[in-house]
Structures are given as structure tokens and as C-alpha cells.
Motif scaffolding. Structure first.
Motif, PDB file in Angstrom:
ATOM      1  N   TRP A   1     -37.802 -11.168  -0.476  1.00 15.48           N
ATOM      2  CA  TRP A   1     -37.350 -11.128  -1.865  1.00 15.48           C
ATOM      3  C   TRP A   1     -36.104 -10.261  -1.968  1.00 15.48           C
ATOM      4  N   ARG A   2     -35.364 -10.463  -3.041  1.00 17.49           N
ATOM      5  CA  ARG A   2     -34.150  -9.679  -3.286  1.00 17.49           C
ATOM      6  C   ARG A   2     -34.075  -9.318  -4.764  1.00 17.49           C
ATOM      7  N   PHE A   3     -33.304  -8.271  -5.027  1.00 22.11           N
ATOM      8  CA  PHE A   3     -33.014  -7.904  -6.409  1.00 22.11           C
ATOM      9  C   PHE A   3     -31.950  -8.842  -6.960  1.00 22.11           C
ATOM     10  N   ASP A   4     -32.225  -9.455  -8.101  1.00 22.92           N
ATOM     11  CA  ASP A   4     -31.231 -10.249  -8.823  1.00 22.92           C
ATOM     12  C   ASP A   4     -30.706  -9.347  -9.936  1.00 22.92           C
ATOM     13  N   VAL A   5     -29.673  -8.567  -9.600  1.00 22.62           N
ATOM     14  CA  VAL A   5     -29.181  -7.544 -10.522  1.00 22.62           C
ATOM     15  C   VAL A   5     -28.648  -8.132 -11.823  1.00 22.62           C
TER      16      VAL A   5
ATOM     17  N   VAL B   1     -30.354   2.920  -8.889  1.00 18.15           N
ATOM     18  CA  VAL B   1     -29.228   2.873  -7.947  1.00 18.15           C
ATOM     19  C   VAL B   1     -27.920   2.727  -8.717  1.00 18.15           C
ATOM     20  N   GLN B   2     -26.982   3.613  -8.438  1.00 19.17           N
ATOM     21  CA  GLN B   2     -25.696   3.587  -9.134  1.00 19.17           C
ATOM     22  C   GLN B   2     -24.879   2.348  -8.766  1.00 19.17           C
ATOM     23  N   ASN B   3     -24.733   2.092  -7.474  1.00 18.90           N
ATOM     24  CA  ASN B   3     -23.963   0.934  -7.010  1.00 18.90           C
ATOM     25  C   ASN B   3     -24.898  -0.245  -6.817  1.00 18.90           C
ATOM     26  N   GLN B   4     -25.260  -0.874  -7.917  1.00 15.44           N
ATOM     27  CA  GLN B   4     -26.253  -1.947  -7.850  1.00 15.44           C
ATOM     28  C   GLN B   4     -25.737  -3.187  -7.127  1.00 15.44           C
ATOM     29  N   ASN B   5     -24.415  -3.378  -7.089  1.00  7.43           N
ATOM     30  CA  ASN B   5     -23.872  -4.530  -6.371  1.00  7.43           C
ATOM     31  C   ASN B   5     -24.277  -4.500  -4.900  1.00  7.43           C
TER      32      ASN B   5
ATOM     33  N   GLU C   1     -28.976 -16.231   3.555  1.00  4.21           N
ATOM     34  CA  GLU C   1     -27.972 -15.193   3.313  1.00  4.21           C
ATOM     35  C   GLU C   1     -27.710 -15.119   1.808  1.00  4.21           C
ATOM     36  N   PRO C   2     -27.643 -13.930   1.252  1.00  2.62           N
ATOM     37  CA  PRO C   2     -27.379 -13.811  -0.181  1.00  2.62           C
ATOM     38  C   PRO C   2     -25.943 -14.157  -0.527  1.00  2.62           C
ATOM     39  N   VAL C   3     -25.734 -14.592  -1.746  1.00  2.55           N
ATOM     40  CA  VAL C   3     -24.383 -14.833  -2.233  1.00  2.55           C
ATOM     41  C   VAL C   3     -24.004 -13.608  -3.062  1.00  2.55           C
ATOM     42  N   CYS C   4     -23.197 -12.732  -2.477  1.00  4.09           N
ATOM     43  CA  CYS C   4     -22.875 -11.465  -3.105  1.00  4.09           C
ATOM     44  C   CYS C   4     -21.436 -11.455  -3.605  1.00  4.09           C
ATOM     45  N   GLY C   5     -21.241 -10.680  -4.667  1.00  6.49           N
ATOM     46  CA  GLY C   5     -19.896 -10.504  -5.173  1.00  6.49           C
ATOM     47  C   GLY C   5     -19.246  -9.325  -4.477  1.00  6.49           C
ATOM     48  N   ASN C   6     -18.566  -8.490  -5.205  1.00  7.42           N
ATOM     49  CA  ASN C   6     -17.933  -7.318  -4.632  1.00  7.42           C
ATOM     50  C   ASN C   6     -18.985  -6.226  -4.438  1.00  7.42           C
ATOM     51  N   GLU C   7     -19.169  -5.863  -3.151  1.00  5.49           N
ATOM     52  CA  GLU C   7     -20.167  -4.842  -2.879  1.00  5.49           C
ATOM     53  C   GLU C   7     -19.647  -3.481  -3.292  1.00  5.49           C
TER      54      GLU C   7
ATOM     55  N   TRP D   1     -27.516  -6.958  -0.718  1.00  2.91           N
ATOM     56  CA  TRP D   1     -27.792  -7.078   0.712  1.00  2.91           C
ATOM     57  C   TRP D   1     -29.149  -6.499   1.104  1.00  2.91           C
ATOM     58  N   ALA D   2     -29.855  -5.894   0.158  1.00  2.00           N
ATOM     59  CA  ALA D   2     -31.169  -5.349   0.463  1.00  2.00           C
ATOM     60  C   ALA D   2     -32.195  -6.483   0.509  1.00  2.00           C
TER      61      ALA D   2
END
Length: 266
Positions: free
Chosen positions: A233-237, A104-108, A260-266, A112-113
Motif C-alpha cells: 500500500w502507499r499514501f495517496d497524499v 511529515v512535512q515533505n509529503q511529496n 512503481e508509483p507515479v510521483c510528482g516533484n519529490e 516512494w514509501a
């Protein structure tokens, strides 16, 4: 708000089976009209990822379920993410591979997956013994389904041998009857080569046993299935790994919202 579900799956026995189980359950409680539910089946080995993603985007999906294998899942998830969907992405257990994230190019956006799989077996002497032997034999940790495959092989062998002894040849109906006798005893018996003879002797004597394996207790339900808790489960990029978020659905039918995941800039 309206929920529009797009179910994207392999057009084979595996994908169709999961789709049908989902459809029967979900559509029994929700109106699955053409405006609210979209099925997209693809041919393994000939996946038109961009075309599928565009169809899902045009549908206006708010929930996208993906049933695929890693070899096609990476490009498929990449195409879906590239559509900048305002939707939750739900991945089947077969996609629990970081190779999917690497495609996946946009791994950020993968933050949310959400993936689902059977819960990791509880720690036990049998699990640790299996892990140690697997590591010594193959040089790698057991895979996602290794514990279940090992236990399934042993119960199949025992049921086939006992069926053959009883009726002269192993057949499905008799094997099913023997399997029922492997989870109706009173005392748990570890499953494996060291106990196989004792289990077969008990069955020969007309008794029942309660086997447990590396994957945990092996209790068959009325449908012949062994129920397990479901985890998310989630991807920890950043750390290039996959993390479990705990049980979200128990064998007793209790649902627990995933964190809920703690995400940076999607």
C-alpha cells in the motif's frame, strides 16, 4: 549495486519479534555484515527521531524498514524523509494510518514509501455480515485487524471451552490440539455465535470441522499460524487516503513486484 538495510524498530515484544523474523529470513540468504545491515531499536515513548534518522543516513542505507506505531511513526518517518535519503522506505502494517503522513512535512516524498500488510479479506457473505454489524454497532467501518480479531476471539473461545470439557481446565497444549481440529474438516462452517454450539458438539463427538470467518479461511499451519497473502500500500497524499496496490507475496511463496508509483516533484 550493494544493498544496505537499516531495520528501525520498537524495542518491545512486537518490534523484537518482527525484527527477529526478518533477520532470520533475510540473513539466511544474505551476508548481514555490519557494513550491510544496521539494527536500530528505540524505546517506545522516548523516540529520538532525529538521532535515529542521522544514524541511518550515516550508515548509507538503501532500504529502510520501519516497525513503529502511528503515535511515534509520524515523527520518525518525518525525520527520515528530512535526511533526503537515497533509499526505499518500507513501512509495517501498523503504520497504515494517514495520521503518519500528516506528521511529515515533505509529503511529496512519501510517494516512494511502500507499506505492507496482510491482504484485504476476499468478499464473502461472512465479511459483509461482519462489516454491516460492526457499522451498526460502532458507527465506523472495521479497522485493519478487526476481522482477524473477531475470528481469533471466536476460535479461542471454542478451543478453551472444548479444552475445559476434555481435561477439566483449559491449558495451552490441549487448546493447541483443539485448534488443529478446527481446520481439518471437510466442509467449511461459518464461524460465529450462530454456529458455535454446533461446532462444539462436533468436537465433543470426536469430529473435526473446517471453520471460516470474516477474515477468510482459517487454516492453521504447523507453527499454529494462519497464513495470509501480503499486499502493498502507499499514501495517496493528494486524496488524503491510503491505496492498496495488490498482493505482492502469496501464501504459496510467490513474490510479485509492486507497481512503481507515479510521483510528482519529490
Amino acid at each position: 549495486d550493494a544493498v544496505n538495510v537499516a531495520f528501525v524498530h520498537r524495542n518491545d515484544d512486537y518490534g523484537q519479534g518482527i525484527y527477529q523474523a526478518f533477520f532470520d529470513f533475510y540473513c539466511a540468504v544474505t551476508a548481514c555484515s555490519d557494513e550491510r545491515f544496521l539494527q536500530v531499536a528505540f524505546t517506545p515513548g522516548a523516540v529520538e527521531s532525529v538521532e535515529i534518522a542521522e544514524k541511518v543516513a550515516a550508515f548509507g542505507a538503501t532500504q529502510v524498514v520501519v516497525v513503529a506505531f502511528p503515535e511515534e511513526g509520524g515523527t520518525l518517518v518525518d525525520a527520515l524523509v528530512d535526511q533526503d535519503l537515497d533509499a526505499d522506505l518500507v513501512l509495517i502494517d501498523a503504520l497504515r494510518s494517514f495520521a503518519v503522513a500528516e506528521a511529515v512535512q515533505n509529503q511529496n516524498a512519501l510517494c516512494w514509501a511502500l507499506g505492507t500488510s496482510q491482504a484485504t479479506p476476499a468478499q464473502s457473505n461472512q465479511l459483509e455480515s461482519f462489516r454491516s454489524r460492526h457499522l451498526a454497532r460502532f458507527g465506523v467501518e472495521p479497522g485493519l485487524f478487526s476481522h482477524e480479531a473477531y475470528d481469533a476471539a471466536w476460535v479461542s473461545i471454542i478451543a478453551a471451552v472444548e479444552s475445559d470439557r476434555r481435561v477439566g481446565h483449559a491449558n495451552g497444549e490441549d487448546i493447541a490440539d483443539v485448534l488443529g481440529r478446527l481446520s481439518s474438516g471437510t466442509e467449511p462452517i461459518p464461524l460465529g455465535g450462530a454456529t458455535a454450539h454446533a461446532i462444539l458438539q462436533t468436537l465433543k463427538d470426536g469430529g473435526t470441522v473446517d471453520v471460516s470467518g470474516a477474515s477468510g479461511p482459517i487454516d492453521f499451519d504447523a507453527h499454529g499460524d494462519v497464513a495470509r497473502d501480503i499486499q502493498s500500500w502507499r499514501f495517496d497524499v493528494p486524496n488524503e487516503t491510503i491505496v492498496s496496490q495488490g498482493v505482492i507475496y502469496t501464501v504459496d511463496g510467490m513474490y510479485v513486484d509492486p507497481e512503481e508509483p507515479v510521483c510528482g516533484n519529490e
